[in-house]
Design an enzyme around this catalytic site. Structure first.
Site, PDB file in Angstrom:
ATOM      1  N   PHE A   1       0.855  -1.179   0.000  1.00  0.00           N
ATOM      2  CA  PHE A   1       0.000   0.000   0.000  1.00  0.00           C
ATOM      3  C   PHE A   1       0.895   1.233   0.000  1.00  0.00           C
ATOM      4  O   PHE A   1       1.947   1.265   0.649  1.00  0.00           O
ATOM      5  CB  PHE A   1      -0.914  -0.005   1.219  1.00  0.00           C
ATOM      6  CG  PHE A   1      -1.915   1.116   1.224  1.00  0.00           C
ATOM      7  CD1 PHE A   1      -2.918   1.168   0.279  1.00  0.00           C
ATOM      8  CD2 PHE A   1      -1.845   2.131   2.161  1.00  0.00           C
ATOM      9  CE1 PHE A   1      -3.843   2.202   0.260  1.00  0.00           C
ATOM     10  CE2 PHE A   1      -2.757   3.170   2.172  1.00  0.00           C
ATOM     11  CZ  PHE A   1      -3.757   3.205   1.211  1.00  0.00           C
TER      12      PHE A   1
ATOM     13  N   ARG B   1      -1.535  12.375  18.359  1.00  0.00           N
ATOM     14  CA  ARG B   1      -2.038  11.727  19.568  1.00  0.00           C
ATOM     15  C   ARG B   1      -3.360  11.010  19.301  1.00  0.00           C
ATOM     16  O   ARG B   1      -4.268  11.552  18.666  1.00  0.00           O
ATOM     17  CB  ARG B   1      -2.232  12.757  20.678  1.00  0.00           C
ATOM     18  CG  ARG B   1      -0.948  13.425  21.160  1.00  0.00           C
ATOM     19  CD  ARG B   1      -1.221  14.320  22.369  1.00  0.00           C
ATOM     20  NE  ARG B   1      -2.134  15.391  22.050  1.00  0.00           N
ATOM     21  CZ  ARG B   1      -1.760  16.629  21.717  1.00  0.00           C
ATOM     22  NH1 ARG B   1      -0.458  16.946  21.658  1.00  0.00           N
ATOM     23  NH2 ARG B   1      -2.653  17.556  21.455  1.00  0.00           N
TER      24      ARG B   1
END
Length: 388
Positions: free
Chosen positions: A90, A236
């Site tokens: 990919f 995050r």
């Protein structure tokens, strides 16, 4: 349109969830802090994921592409660098390097396992090579013995693209025990998922701490004065995704057990069909989570393969065409491409050229079905080939 001579089996759905995910979401909601710096779900998931993979440390991030980008940055990849990647993967494998200003150098794959060719990777090493990125294709672990030797001889670190390989083992060792950084994906179709998400495992505290800084805009955990120590971005993971992933991790081992039992049945049935060649297996990979059930139709053109995949989908199977060679996508050439033409790269990547045209894969939920359903799937493949 090909007639529905045989109905597709009712294969298990994906994603799978239960009260474990529901409970985790409520737990994250009610703790009152929904980001990792104030909550506890991400921290707990990182500990559990690291332990499951035998890694010293794990860092949860926003997605698998960011996991690769962060891992590369932590190892010093940037402008002027080269990163060796398999040509059959990919495109995130190459784009993660290219977005850092590095050049992605595609190399050919092994025709049996579809993993990076070690000899091809060795031939591509230059003084500018900063990392080698083996991709554990469909859960089949690359030849990590030979790659470790290449890494040591060349003085170039490995970064395992483990987006397909949660829970995989190489000669009894988990991926986190192999001494190199590994990057995982939790995108919706992956072996465990929160819709999106990713993780990087690190062998030591120094790399982990640098990764933490860079995934949080260069800001230390305890900073109250906006003293950003490094460059970085906000990668995050949120508390809700982590809560879901903790539940997903809890059922991963059992799902791998089932897929390991079903793949030999399906692969054997597929191999009995003239013109069908299932993905091979290196037995040193003694636990393969089987992200994809892959096979080839040697001699097929890309157009005929695509028609075959469309016919399988029409009959109700979760079928897909194999990845396109990364150098045959326009996005590869936008930035960070090697100083070669498409034809020059293709000439040294014959295995990639072949599988890009004739490769097929079935989603891993196929392998969560019953043994009888494996034979039903193979029968549909055989009938579809005969009528195409």
């Amino acid at each position: 349109m090909i007639g529905r001579a045989r109905p597709a089996p009712e294969l298990p759905a994906w994603p799978q969830y239960s009260d474990e995910e529901r409970g985790g979401l409520i737990r994250a909601l009610e703790q009152g802090q929904w980001w990792r710096m104030g909550g506890s779900e991400v921290d707990a998931f990182e500990r559990e994921f690291a332990a499951y993979h035998g890694a010293g440390y794990a860092l949860a991030v926003t997605n698998g592409t960011h996991a690769l980008e962060l891992a590369l940055q932590v190892l010093g990849v940037g402008p002027g660098s080269e990163v060796i990647v398999p040509a059959f993967t990919f495109i995130s494998s190459s784009q993660a390097a290219q977005r850092l200003g590095a050049v992605a150098v595609p190399v050919d794959i092994d025709p049996g396992t579809y993993c990076i060719g070690v000899t091809a990777a060795a031939a591509a090493v230059t003084p500018r090579t900063r990392a080698i990125m083996p991709v554990h294709m469909a859960g089949q672990v690359c030849d990590m013995d030979a790659l470790a030797k290449l890494s040591a001889d060349a003085g170039v670190p490995l970064i395992q693209d483990a987006a397909h390989a949660h829970g995989a083992q190489w000669q009894g060792k988990k991926l986190g025990e192999l001494g190199s950084v590994a990057a995982f994906s939790f995108q919706n179709g992956k072996l465990m998922t929160a819709g999106e998400g990713g993780a990087v495992t690190f062998p030591d505290a120094e790399l982990y701490e640098l990764g933490f800084l860079r995934h949080s805009c260069g800001r230390p955990r305890t900073d109250r004065r906006y003293l950003h120590q490094t460059s970085g971005s906000n990668f995050r993971l949120n508390e809700f995704s982590a809560a879901v992933l903790r539940a997903q991790l809890g059922r991963l081992a059992g799902q791998i057990d089932t897929r390991e039992e079903r793949w030999p049945v399906l692969a054997g049935a597929l191999a009995d069909i003239p013109g069908v060649v299932p993905q091979g297996r290196d037995d040193r990979c003694d636990r393969n989570p089987h992200y994809m059930a892959m096979f080839r139709l040697p001699g097929f053109s890309e157009e005929r393969r695509n028609a075959f995949v469309d016919a399988l989908v029409d009959r109700g199977l979760p079928a897909f065409a194999a990845f396109r060679a990364i150098y045959r996508s326009n996005g590869f050439w936008e930035t960070g491409a090697p100083d070669e033409t498409v034809d020059e790269i293709a000439k040294r990547c014959p295995n990639t050229e072949a599988i890009s045209a004739d490769g097929v894969w079935l989603h891993h939920r196929t392998l969560l079905g019953t043994e009888e359903q494996m034979h039903q799937v193979a029968a549909i493949v055989a009938e579809t080939l005969a009528e195409l």
